[in-house]
Design a protein around this motif. Structure first.
Motif, PDB file in Angstrom:
ATOM      1  N   ARG A  20      40.578  40.973  -2.516  1.00 50.14           N
ATOM      2  CA  ARG A  20      41.716  40.032  -3.142  1.00 50.14           C
ATOM      3  C   ARG A  20      41.293  39.480  -4.405  1.00 50.14           C
ATOM      4  O   ARG A  20      42.112  39.354  -5.282  1.00 50.14           O
ATOM      5  CB  ARG A  20      41.657  38.800  -2.181  1.00 50.14           C
ATOM      6  CG  ARG A  20      42.934  38.489  -1.268  1.00 50.14           C
ATOM      7  CD  ARG A  20      42.865  37.031  -0.514  1.00 50.14           C
ATOM      8  NE  ARG A  20      41.488  36.949   0.174  1.00 50.14           N
ATOM      9  CZ  ARG A  20      41.272  37.369   1.460  1.00 50.14           C
ATOM     10  NH1 ARG A  20      41.869  38.381   1.906  1.00 50.14           N
ATOM     11  NH2 ARG A  20      40.104  36.838   1.865  1.00 50.14           N
ATOM     12  N   GLY A  21      40.110  39.319  -4.543  1.00 51.61           N
ATOM     13  CA  GLY A  21      39.445  38.764  -5.874  1.00 51.61           C
ATOM     14  C   GLY A  21      39.576  39.803  -7.061  1.00 51.61           C
ATOM     15  O   GLY A  21      39.316  39.430  -8.220  1.00 51.61           O
ATOM     16  N   HIS A  22      39.928  40.912  -6.599  1.00 52.09           N
ATOM     17  CA  HIS A  22      39.953  42.108  -7.560  1.00 52.09           C
ATOM     18  C   HIS A  22      41.452  42.616  -7.716  1.00 52.09           C
ATOM     19  O   HIS A  22      41.522  43.942  -8.239  1.00 52.09           O
ATOM     20  CB  HIS A  22      38.845  43.304  -7.374  1.00 52.09           C
ATOM     21  CG  HIS A  22      37.375  43.013  -7.600  1.00 52.09           C
ATOM     22  ND1 HIS A  22      36.845  41.842  -6.624  1.00 52.09           N
ATOM     23  CD2 HIS A  22      36.622  43.062  -8.970  1.00 52.09           C
ATOM     24  CE1 HIS A  22      35.626  41.770  -7.564  1.00 52.09           C
ATOM     25  NE2 HIS A  22      35.425  42.349  -8.557  1.00 52.09           N
ATOM     26  N   GLY A  23      42.187  42.017  -7.345  1.00 53.91           N
ATOM     27  CA  GLY A  23      43.555  42.248  -7.571  1.00 53.91           C
ATOM     28  C   GLY A  23      44.312  43.062  -6.492  1.00 53.91           C
ATOM     29  O   GLY A  23      45.352  43.174  -6.826  1.00 53.91           O
ATOM     30  N   TYR A  24      43.650  43.531  -5.624  1.00 54.78           N
ATOM     31  CA  TYR A  24      44.455  44.260  -4.568  1.00 54.78           C
ATOM     32  C   TYR A  24      45.377  43.452  -3.809  1.00 54.78           C
ATOM     33  O   TYR A  24      45.075  42.341  -3.595  1.00 54.78           O
ATOM     34  CB  TYR A  24      43.359  45.053  -3.755  1.00 54.78           C
ATOM     35  CG  TYR A  24      42.584  46.103  -4.291  1.00 54.78           C
ATOM     36  CD1 TYR A  24      42.825  47.157  -4.587  1.00 54.78           C
ATOM     37  CD2 TYR A  24      40.987  45.762  -4.068  1.00 54.78           C
ATOM     38  CE1 TYR A  24      42.239  48.092  -5.300  1.00 54.78           C
ATOM     39  CE2 TYR A  24      40.200  46.631  -4.877  1.00 54.78           C
ATOM     40  CZ  TYR A  24      40.858  48.065  -5.540  1.00 54.78           C
ATOM     41  OH  TYR A  24      40.030  48.948  -5.986  1.00 54.78           O
ATOM     42  N   ARG A  25      46.482  44.142  -3.457  1.00 49.25           N
ATOM     43  CA  ARG A  25      47.570  43.439  -2.722  1.00 49.25           C
ATOM     44  C   ARG A  25      47.526  43.692  -1.231  1.00 49.25           C
ATOM     45  O   ARG A  25      48.491  43.189  -0.320  1.00 49.25           O
ATOM     46  CB  ARG A  25      48.566  43.372  -3.205  1.00 49.25           C
ATOM     47  CG  ARG A  25      48.880  42.935  -4.678  1.00 49.25           C
ATOM     48  CD  ARG A  25      50.225  42.630  -5.206  1.00 49.25           C
ATOM     49  NE  ARG A  25      51.056  43.867  -5.168  1.00 49.25           N
ATOM     50  CZ  ARG A  25      50.967  44.621  -6.306  1.00 49.25           C
ATOM     51  NH1 ARG A  25      50.405  44.272  -7.529  1.00 49.25           N
ATOM     52  NH2 ARG A  25      51.746  45.944  -6.633  1.00 49.25           N
TER      53      ARG A  25
END
Length: 163
Positions: free
Chosen positions: A112-117
């Motif tokens: 989540r913190g690295h932009g994955y959805r």
């Protein structure tokens, strides 16, 4: 009354490689009858991770009690918006104690913190406790396929979860 400290979750390094290959081979052979081809696949996955992963958006973790390794989980990029969970393992004495959930939450928080959805993973139907954990934490099984792998007839499953 004092409570025993929780095992520590540390970032995977190449020093963990041999243990992770051995643990996967040992546990999957004992619990699922997997043949010697399985640790070869784990070894190749780790070699690829060590030489090619992008530390800005991919990471592995090891659960430790002092010097003793007790589990692992990895987050790798499947595509720009999708993370793949890999190499999730817990030694038997850690199962049912919330440590799998801790590892999973660490991995999902990183994703989540690295932009994955979205997160995906592949497992086998026979891994009932892991599948139950995935279901309890918002994953849905999106595909089941009979396969012959590692000397066994298995049902491979793909699980997915939005982040």
């Amino acid at each position: 009354m004092t409570t025993a400290p929780l095992p520590e979750i540390t970032v995977y390094t190449a020093a963990d490689h041999d243990w992770l290959v051995e643990a996967h081979g040992r546990l999957y052979a004992a619990e699922n009858g997997f043949d010697a081809s399985f640790p070869i696949v784990v070894d190749a996955a780790l070699q690829n991770f060590e030489t090619s992963h992008d530390p800005s958006c991919e990471r592995g973790w090891v659960l430790r009690d002092g010097a003793r390794r007790l589990g692992s989980i990895f987050c790798v990029r499947e595509e720009t918006s999708t993370a793949r969970l890999r190499l999730f393992l817990l030694e038997p004495e850690m199962r049912g104690r919330g440590q799998g959930r801790r590892l999973l939450e660490t991995c999902m928080g990183f994703a989540r913190g690295h932009g994955y959805r979205r997160t995906v993973l592949a497992t086998h139907e026979s891994h009932r406790a892991a599948c139950a954990l995935y279901a309890r934490t918002g994953f849905a099984c999106t595909r089941s396929t009979p396969v012959r792998s590692y000397g066994q007839d298995l049902v491979e499953q793909v699980w997915e979860r939005p982040l």
